[in-house]
Design an enzyme around this catalytic site. Structure first.
Site, PDB file in Angstrom:
ATOM      1  N   THR A 192       0.816  -1.210   0.000  1.00 20.93           N
ATOM      2  CA  THR A 192       0.000   0.000   0.000  1.00 20.93           C
ATOM      3  C   THR A 192       0.849   1.258   0.000  1.00 20.93           C
ATOM      4  OG1 THR A 192      -1.566   1.292   1.337  1.00 20.93           O
ATOM      5  CG2 THR A 192      -0.118  -0.190   2.523  1.00 20.93           C
ATOM      6  N   TYR A 217      -2.171   0.394   9.939  1.00 18.80           N
ATOM      7  CA  TYR A 217      -2.341  -0.293   8.651  1.00 18.80           C
ATOM      8  C   TYR A 217      -1.067  -0.189   7.813  1.00 18.80           C
ATOM      9  CZ  TYR A 217      -3.714  -1.006   3.790  1.00 18.80           C
ATOM     10  OH  TYR A 217      -3.765  -1.420   2.486  1.00 18.80           O
TER      11      TYR A 217
END
Length: 330
Positions: free
Chosen positions: A117, A141
């Site tokens: 990501t 995250y």
């Protein structure tokens, strides 16, 4: 030989299965269905319900299906949720990836494509960010994914495993043929939320923060069509099969749109002027993040074909309408 897709019943994973099936590849899907849907898996793929951290199950799948590569999507992905539940995210995204890696190394699986990501970069300013930028994630995250990248890098040094980690920017849209799309109830993806609002599935939508240092005060993001993204995974897999080196690549178009620009595009494409409310910033959201995406094109030959915000929105709207038809027929 087959390709194992973890999280293959989810949004991006189901599109990856479509791309592999379209390319004539035998596919096995491993998914615990915590957020995915069994019906989203192409019928030609072998589906197994289970957890990626189940070492015995992974070993059995690899042996029984002659797995030669793994495309690893299984993860939790909501940034604000990760701030509220960091340990849950480190478990799902880091601990379980470590368990999967261990099983793959023991089974001598040679190739892995990892779903990473752009959240690994953190606060980067308004200029496009390259792969060699400072990595300073601001959410659990992003940190959970960066830890997994580090594990992959170290494992590739110590073992024959080779990998490609793809750092996604903002994934949106749906399969142009209408076979899959974002189907999760309560999804937080901006284009998904805006399309649901345009079609009356939500009474209104919220914009989180209008005081960012961007041209219109709202967050700026690089939106990539999900079909272009999975094409990058297929190109990365073929790169490894040709003997290509392990690597980390951005997956984006190199152009950003603000939250308000996206909303106006959804209104224009749908023909609906829906209600938008304004709310404070959410924790963990950088002001802008746009990909510098030339490396992936040069290294593995990826060529995006759906680089157009209106096209992305149109495909997302078409999918939302098909979901409504599915519910009506049920």
């Amino acid at each position: 030989m087959a390709v194992l897709v973890t999280g293959g019943a989810g949004y991006i994973g189901s599109h990856m299965v479509l791309a592999l099936v379209d390319a004539g590849e035998p596919v096995v899907v491993l998914d615990n269905l915590s957020t995915g849907f069994r019906w989203a898996v192409h019928p030609s793929a072998t589906f197994i319900e289970g957890d990626v951290a189940d070492a015995d199950l992974v070993a059995r799948i690899v042996a029984e299906h002659d797995i030669s590569a793994v495309v690893h999507f299984a993860a939790r992905i909501v940034v604000p949720e990760s701030v509220a539940d960091p340990l849950g995210y480190y478990l799902a995204n880091t601990v379980k990836t470590r368990a999967l890696l261990d099983a793959l190394v023991k089974a001598d699986v040679p190739h892995m494509i990892f779903s990473s990501t752009a959240a690994v970069y953190g606060m980067v300013g308004n200029d496009p960010v390259a792969e060699d930028a400072l990595l300073s994630p601001i959410s659990p995250y992003g940190r959970s994914k960066l830890m997994s990248e580090w594990m992959l890098e170290d494992t590739a040094v110590a073992t024959p495993l080779r990998y490609v980690a793809l750092r996604y920017f903002n994934v949106a849209g749906a399969d142009p043929a209408g076979r899959s799309g974002q189907s999760t109830a309560g999804a937080t993806h901006l284009i998904k939320v805006a399309c649901e609002t345009a079609l009356g599935k939500r009474a209104a939508m919220s914009v989180f923060g209008t005081d960012y240092p961007t041209p219109d005060g709202t967050c700026l993001r690089d939106y990539i069509h999900v079909s272009d993204l999975v094409a990058a995974h297929l190109d990365a897999l073929n790169h490894l099969r040709r003997g290509g080196a392990s690597g980390v690549y951005n997956c984006g178009y190199g152009r950003g749109y603000s939250v308000l620009e996206v909303i106006e595009t959804v209104k224009a494409v749908s023909g609906v002027d829906f209600t938008v409310n304004y709310a404070p910033r959410r924790p963990g959201d950088p002001a802008a993040i746009v990909a510098k995406a030339d490396r992936i094109r040069a290294a593995i030959g990826w060529t995006p074909r759906l680089d157009d915000l209106e096209t992305i929105v149109r495909h997302a709207l078409d999918w939302e309408r098909s979901l409504e038809a599915r519910k009506s027929a049920a």
